[in-house]
Design an enzyme around this catalytic site. Sequence first.
Site, mmCIF file in Angstrom:
data_model
loop_
_atom_site.group_PDB
_atom_site.id
_atom_site.type_symbol
_atom_site.label_atom_id
_atom_site.label_comp_id
_atom_site.label_asym_id
_atom_site.label_seq_id
_atom_site.Cartn_x
_atom_site.Cartn_y
_atom_site.Cartn_z
ATOM 1 N N SER A 264 0.835 -1.197 0.000
ATOM 2 C CA SER A 264 0.000 0.000 0.000
ATOM 3 C C SER A 264 0.870 1.246 0.000
ATOM 4 O O SER A 264 2.080 1.180 0.198
ATOM 5 C CB SER A 264 -0.898 0.002 1.239
ATOM 6 N N LYS A 265 0.199 2.373 -0.201
ATOM 7 C CA LYS A 265 0.898 3.660 -0.176
ATOM 8 C C LYS A 265 1.608 3.846 1.168
ATOM 9 O O LYS A 265 2.706 4.384 1.232
ATOM 10 C CB LYS A 265 -0.119 4.769 -0.418
#
Length: 507
Positions: A264-265
């Site tokens: 994920s970011k």
Amino acid sequence: MSQVRVRFAPSPTGPLHIGGVRTALYNFLFAKQNDGKIILRIEDTDQSRFVQGTENYIVESLKWCGINFDESVNEGGGFGPYRQSERKEIYLKYAQSLIDSGHAYYAFDTTEDLEHMRERMKKAGVPSPQYNSITRSNMKNSTSLSKDEVQSRIDNNEKYVVRIKMPRNEEVRIHDLIRGWVVVNTNNMDDKVIYKSDGMPTYHLANVVDDYLMKISHVIRGEEWLPSAPLHVLLYKYLGWEEKMPEFAHLPLILKPEGNGKLSKRDGDRLGFPVFPIEWENPENDEISSGYRESGYTPEAFINMLAFLGWNPGTSKEIFSMDELINEFSLKMVGKSGAKFDFDKTRWYNQQYLRAKKNDMLAEELQVILKAQNINVENSFVAKVCNELKERATFVSDMWEEGKYFFASPKEYDKKTLRKKWKDNIPEILLDLKERLGRIDDFKSEKIEQDFKEVLLKNNIGMGQLLPAFRLALTGIAMGPSLFNIAEIIGKEETIQRIDKALINIK
Ligand code: GLU
């Protein structure tokens, strides 16, 4: 095989994560390898999740990657429009035909009705209640209400959605090119909404209708869509398109570097690497997320790295150009299990591509940084600098950071080296070296080295006693490429001036 037509179908709900770019890449490779077509379709039917600017971001990102589309919003094509919001009218007809054939129904339930149903079921011991063949009969829909009531609600403009009527206890079989046969029982599936009260289809209906109308032959997408595939298979069946159903291939997830869960970011922020292809500025809060392009990666390295996240050629070869990927990629060699993201490997790829680049190409890239520093030098000079520095660099910017001394004489001298290597006899020996160098006509690396060695012999000292001091004088730092090459590149006059300057400044 009839013509291969694949699609990349992102929703404009935020910037494209590298997982999305990999999906686009695999679709692109598969299309090109089979002389097929790749289509970019924008799936923007969920207006509540729409984020301004994402469509342009997606187009620009993929262009940077070298992933070009045969048909798209910008390119056009014979199967448009390619933005689902512009195809609104098309879906209504198919929702209607599913209602007419008894495979879908109107549902008038309010949010409160749905909430009550869930509470009731939970009390009765059902942990995750669903709208399905069991609960359906107690809800407000066209399977439970009389025909007249349904009609009067519609006539009164009451809001409704259309739901698929999931059959009881049927097996749905899906053939996946990566996973083989996947079998799901309809008892585990709910009556998904296929058409919303805002007059828009949901993803499921729009996706199936468009894949059919756009004559998509292969659906290659992320694993997160595998749970939706049985519903899609049923929609093909109920719409009478079974024969034309595309083949499916669900790609493994890209995992966190530690291997637990989807990348994920937040992982990028936590570990310091970009998860987006190009920089993204969030229009809602102006927050900037870094991109591979702006961080100095070449698209070729980025693509090569991405190709290997889930696929491998079955050999030890790791460097693949886009054309080689097109030739050698195969869905058969895509793994079932998730691929761990490896940031060091990403840097390694960039290094390999940087080293392989021609010096004059690198010089042009380095010139951008030099110009920003108000340094105006010939490209041929910069190309020589790149030749010396590229082996030690991961990014073009490293060559600037490492090699500033090529463009200006040192302003200071590394203290540790000074202390250890600038002995009392050094000034005298350097002076001798300087005089010899001054007599060289053709100021070339080999000749400089030869003179340097003669000075060592004459003074009966070793390389390690003079070279560090000479390096300090020319570059100010302790390490770097061949000093004789550096001297040749900066030239005789500059070399001599730098020795003089060091002799004056270092006491
Ligand atoms: N619109 C879906 C997405 O955002 C596409 C999934 C599919 O390829 O079917 O990923």
